[in-house]
Write an enzyme that holds these catalytic residues in place. Sequence first.
Site, PDB file in Angstrom:
ATOM      1  N   CYS A 271       0.798  -1.238   0.000  1.00  0.00           N
ATOM      2  CA  CYS A 271       0.000   0.000   0.000  1.00  0.00           C
ATOM      3  C   CYS A 271       0.829   1.286   0.000  1.00  0.00           C
ATOM      4  CB  CYS A 271      -0.929   0.001   1.209  1.00  0.00           C
ATOM      5  SG  CYS A 271      -2.076  -1.372   1.186  1.00  0.00           S
TER       6      CYS A 271
HETATM    7  N1  LIG Z   1      -2.595  -6.320   1.786  1.00  0.00           N
HETATM    8  C1  LIG Z   1      -3.074  -5.309   2.473  1.00  0.00           C
HETATM    9  O1  LIG Z   1      -2.792  -5.174   3.644  1.00  0.00           O
HETATM   10  C2  LIG Z   1      -4.057  -4.323   1.858  1.00  0.00           C
HETATM   11  C3  LIG Z   1      -4.687  -3.397   2.720  1.00  0.00           C
HETATM   12  C4  LIG Z   1      -5.604  -2.509   2.192  1.00  0.00           C
HETATM   13  C5  LIG Z   1      -5.868  -2.520   0.823  1.00  0.00           C
HETATM   14  N2  LIG Z   1      -5.221  -3.402   0.005  1.00  0.00           N
HETATM   15  C6  LIG Z   1      -5.579  -3.401  -1.415  1.00  0.00           C
HETATM   16  O2  LIG Z   1      -6.392  -4.524  -1.691  1.00  0.00           O
HETATM   17  C7  LIG Z   1      -6.147  -5.012  -3.010  1.00  0.00           C
HETATM   18  C8  LIG Z   1      -5.776  -6.491  -2.952  1.00  0.00           C
HETATM   19  O3  LIG Z   1      -4.577  -6.641  -2.223  1.00  0.00           O
HETATM   20  P1  LIG Z   1      -4.106  -8.008  -1.589  1.00  0.00           P
HETATM   21  O4  LIG Z   1      -3.007  -7.662  -0.654  1.00  0.00           O
HETATM   22  O5  LIG Z   1      -5.266  -8.770  -1.070  1.00  0.00           O
HETATM   23  O6  LIG Z   1      -3.532  -8.752  -2.895  1.00  0.00           O
HETATM   24  P2  LIG Z   1      -3.149 -10.316  -3.029  1.00  0.00           P
HETATM   25  O7  LIG Z   1      -2.149 -10.382  -4.107  1.00  0.00           O
HETATM   26  O8  LIG Z   1      -2.831 -10.873  -1.678  1.00  0.00           O
HETATM   27  O9  LIG Z   1      -4.497 -10.997  -3.513  1.00  0.00           O
HETATM   28  C9  LIG Z   1      -5.075 -10.741  -4.734  1.00  0.00           C
HETATM   29  C10 LIG Z   1      -5.718 -12.028  -5.244  1.00  0.00           C
HETATM   30  O10 LIG Z   1      -6.418 -11.713  -6.449  1.00  0.00           O
HETATM   31  C11 LIG Z   1      -6.257 -12.813  -7.339  1.00  0.00           C
HETATM   32  N3  LIG Z   1      -6.566 -12.353  -8.686  1.00  0.00           N
HETATM   33  C12 LIG Z   1      -5.806 -11.605  -9.509  1.00  0.00           C
HETATM   34  N4  LIG Z   1      -6.465 -11.370 -10.655  1.00  0.00           N
HETATM   35  C13 LIG Z   1      -7.669 -11.962 -10.550  1.00  0.00           C
HETATM   36  C14 LIG Z   1      -8.788 -12.065 -11.411  1.00  0.00           C
HETATM   37  N5  LIG Z   1      -8.801 -11.492 -12.610  1.00  0.00           N
HETATM   38  N6  LIG Z   1      -9.849 -12.776 -10.987  1.00  0.00           N
HETATM   39  C15 LIG Z   1      -9.843 -13.374  -9.773  1.00  0.00           C
HETATM   40  N7  LIG Z   1      -8.816 -13.298  -8.919  1.00  0.00           N
HETATM   41  C16 LIG Z   1      -7.736 -12.602  -9.295  1.00  0.00           C
HETATM   42  C17 LIG Z   1      -4.841 -13.271  -7.105  1.00  0.00           C
HETATM   43  O11 LIG Z   1      -4.639 -14.599  -7.559  1.00  0.00           O
HETATM   44  C18 LIG Z   1      -4.730 -13.131  -5.587  1.00  0.00           C
HETATM   45  O12 LIG Z   1      -5.097 -14.310  -4.915  1.00  0.00           O
HETATM   46  C19 LIG Z   1      -5.054  -4.119  -3.579  1.00  0.00           C
HETATM   47  O13 LIG Z   1      -5.659  -3.099  -4.294  1.00  0.00           O
HETATM   48  C20 LIG Z   1      -4.396  -3.555  -2.345  1.00  0.00           C
HETATM   49  O14 LIG Z   1      -3.792  -2.306  -2.597  1.00  0.00           O
HETATM   50  C21 LIG Z   1      -4.328  -4.313   0.506  1.00  0.00           C
END
Ligand SMILES: NC(=O)c1ccc[n+]([C@@H]2O[C@H](COP(=O)([O-])OP(=O)(O)OC[C@H]3O[C@@H](n4cnc5c(N)ncnc54)[C@H](O)[C@@H]3O)[C@@H](O)[C@H]2O)c1
Length: 437
Positions: A271
Amino acid sequence: MAGLQQCIKNKKAVVGVLGLGYVGLPLVREFASAGLSVKGFDIDPKKVRVLNSGRSIIKHIPHSQVKKIVSSGLFKATVDMSRLRTVDAILVCVPTPLTANREPDMQYIVASSQTIARYLRKGQLVSFESTTYPGTTRELVAPILESSGLKAGKDFYLAYSPEREDPGNKNFTTRTIPKIVGGYTNKCRDLARQLYAHAIEKMVPVSSLEAAEACKIVENVYRCINIAMVNELKMVFDRMGIDVWEVIRAASTKPFGFSPFYPGPGLGGHCIPIDPFYLTWKARQYGMPTRFIELAGEVNTSMPHYVVSKVMEALNHHKKSLKGSKVLVLGLAYKKDIDDLRESPSIELIELLREKGARVDYNDPYIPRTHRQRQHNLKMASKKLSAKMLSGYDCVLISTDHSDYDYAWIVRHSKLVVDTRNATATVRSGRSRIVKA
Ligand SMILES: NC(=O)c1ccc[n+]([C@@H]2O[C@H](COP(=O)([O-])OP(=O)(O)OC[C@H]3O[C@@H](n4cnc5c(N)ncnc54)[C@H](O)[C@@H]3O)[C@@H](O)[C@H]2O)c1
């Protein structure tokens, strides 16, 4: 359309979560724990298989929690996107990284929107959670969804509700972190608010999709800039012989008008190092510079270089050069007590140290071996800690302050400790071997 409202009210709505990562999985857990039926969707078949077998994919979410919701029959994951038709609401938690040129990489948002458009049916609610620039949902997502022939706000509902997950935070959970929501129309927002209210204690509705998108960016810009400020102050105070951590601790006794931020070896995680640049990119379209963000980025990205210069200085005091020295990096995750190494400054530290000829190993109880990342592939495995192995390194560099480490023991057996997190603050003996960086 009244059907969806009724089924949300009766807790009969089936919730689909698209993207089962650090954000998607906790969300699944909250909805299933609230008694709603949840279907998880991901393109990664391995993740889906592991989850369906009742095991977790994230260190800080115990297997027992996944097992409970799987065996209760409330949660099932799938790679079969055609099953999106069978859910009432689709919550999208896909990644939003930066491209190599540090511009928003919207490929996951676009791909997931295209997938949803293929199976979208009348009366469904779609809510995006991925962090992004203001305007994404209306300008990029809505047209793709509408390519299905259905109209947003009329045939289906569209909302944006940013995730505020803070992995490893023991004081707050997904349920207790208030959640912002904006809608394509007020009706879209209100339906999303009602749905989330089953799983989240406090919902915070705002007037538009753009306001909701901007909130998340503001929160992360705020952290990014404040961390840059204390990182810069750390370097200034170090020159002046003042301990920045002592100063921040004392300053934060002021009961108003001051929130403490702590310096470190650089910014990490999915982030804070990334999201502000989504706004920078969008602001450019309006002819506006984002100088605070650029400056903060500059300071924060220079931190690993500063740390390496402190390691060199410290070794120099011991009549050693960095080239040829053995360095152990403690902590690979981007912050303590989690297993996420995305954008971790430890990775850059290892690369910089290697470039300068050091022989580098790492230890991290949460990361037994490194895996390939978008821009890095260290191909390393965590070394087991022992008194003997510690004493074999010329320098032990504390990069991530995991709570599991016994810092007094580490200092006792190390020749030299460079501490970027003030993790050794309470260590009494061997202080002459500690250098703060
Ligand atoms: N990790 C954090 O602490 C956090 C906190 C707040 C916000 N965010 C935001 O949340 C969002 C997700 O982050 P995350 O950390 O969970 O990512 P991540 O990489 O852990 O998970 C994303 C998942 O989406 C899947 N994916 C990708 N493309 C896809 C598709 N077309 N269809 C279905 N699944 C698909 C991936 O295989 C993966 O399992 C980002 O925008 C991030 O900035 C993350």
